[in-house]
Design a protein around this motif. Structure first.
Motif, PDB file in Angstrom:
ATOM      1  N   CYS A  63     -15.306   3.579   4.968  1.00 53.45           N
ATOM      2  CA  CYS A  63     -14.688   2.459   5.887  1.00 53.45           C
ATOM      3  C   CYS A  63     -15.008   2.609   6.503  1.00 53.45           C
ATOM      4  O   CYS A  63     -15.365   3.285   7.955  1.00 53.45           O
ATOM      5  N   CYS A  90     -13.926  -1.084   2.748  1.00 49.76           N
ATOM      6  CA  CYS A  90     -14.161   0.618   1.951  1.00 49.76           C
ATOM      7  C   CYS A  90     -15.465   0.550   0.509  1.00 49.76           C
ATOM      8  O   CYS A  90     -14.438  -0.052  -0.082  1.00 49.76           O
ATOM      9  N   GLU A 116      -4.075  -2.163   6.071  1.00 51.19           N
ATOM     10  CA  GLU A 116      -3.272  -0.930   6.502  1.00 51.19           C
ATOM     11  C   GLU A 116      -3.125  -1.595   8.006  1.00 51.19           C
ATOM     12  O   GLU A 116      -3.510  -2.243   8.381  1.00 51.19           O
ATOM     13  N   LYS A 129      -7.823  -4.546   3.235  1.00 48.84           N
ATOM     14  CA  LYS A 129      -8.387  -4.028   2.982  1.00 48.84           C
ATOM     15  C   LYS A 129      -9.559  -4.376   2.102  1.00 48.84           C
ATOM     16  O   LYS A 129      -8.216  -5.358   1.094  1.00 48.84           O
TER      17      LYS A 129
END
Length: 186
Positions: A63, A90, A116, A129
């Motif tokens: 990530c 990620c 997140e 994310k």
């Protein structure tokens, strides 16, 4: 004279125009990381880029925490002080944090995959994310030092007038471009 002789250089120069690298080409949403959090967007196909803040390799994926920047016509982050927020991207596999170091420029394509919550200092920050399809690490930019307005100047005559105008020791120095040494081939 044949018209195609004149057409070839024109077509060749158009082909040399700035285009995005192959992994970064395609149609993408224009939503920014800040706007995606505010609007609660999900599953959008985006192309974002910026400066790497942190790289966290996990068991199955790596990530990247990225400070988002506006992209230019080649999809490279612009070298400016403003930001479009932060995001986390990620991707499966291992990406070495010694290669993907803090401060390097990165462009990512992928789909929004929720948010997140993290910390920036003591501040609670909501990161969009991204499930990344492509990670593109840009080569380091050359360091450009513009010495045209640097000293030494003759305080009485100056660099552009007086007996030294147009040359000599007091003429305007050149622009110096320092390129980083390429890493040795192993």
């Amino acid at each position: 004279m044949n018209k195609s002789v004149f057409l070839i250089p024109i077509v060749a120069s158009l082909g040399a125009c700035a285009t995005a690298p192959v992994p970064l080409k395609g149609e993408f949403s224009t939503i920014t990381p800040q706007a995606s959090v505010a609007q609660g967007q999900s599953a959008e196909h985006v192309r974002w880029g910026g400066e790497i803040i942190k790289v966290v390799p996990g068991a199955n994926e790596t990530c990247f925490e990225v400070l988002s920047r506006e992209l230019d016509s080649r999809a490279r982050p612009r070298n400016r002080d403003n930001s479009e927020g932060r995001f986390i991207a990620c991707r499966s596999g291992f990406y070495d944090p010694e290669v993907f170091t803090k401060g390097r420029e990165l462009t990512v394509t992928g789909h929004l995959n929720g948010t997140e919550v993290g910390k920036v200092g003591e501040f609670d920050y909501i990161y969009p994310k991204l499930a990344a399809d492509a990670i593109y690490l840009w080569p380091k930019r050359p360091l450009v030092i513009d010495q045209r307005n640097a000293w030494p100047h003759d305080p009485f005559w100056g660099p552009y007038f007086g007996p030294y105008w147009g040359g000599g020791f007091w003429a305007t120095p050149p622009v110096v471009i320092i390129r980083p040494n390429p890493s040795p081939k192993k």
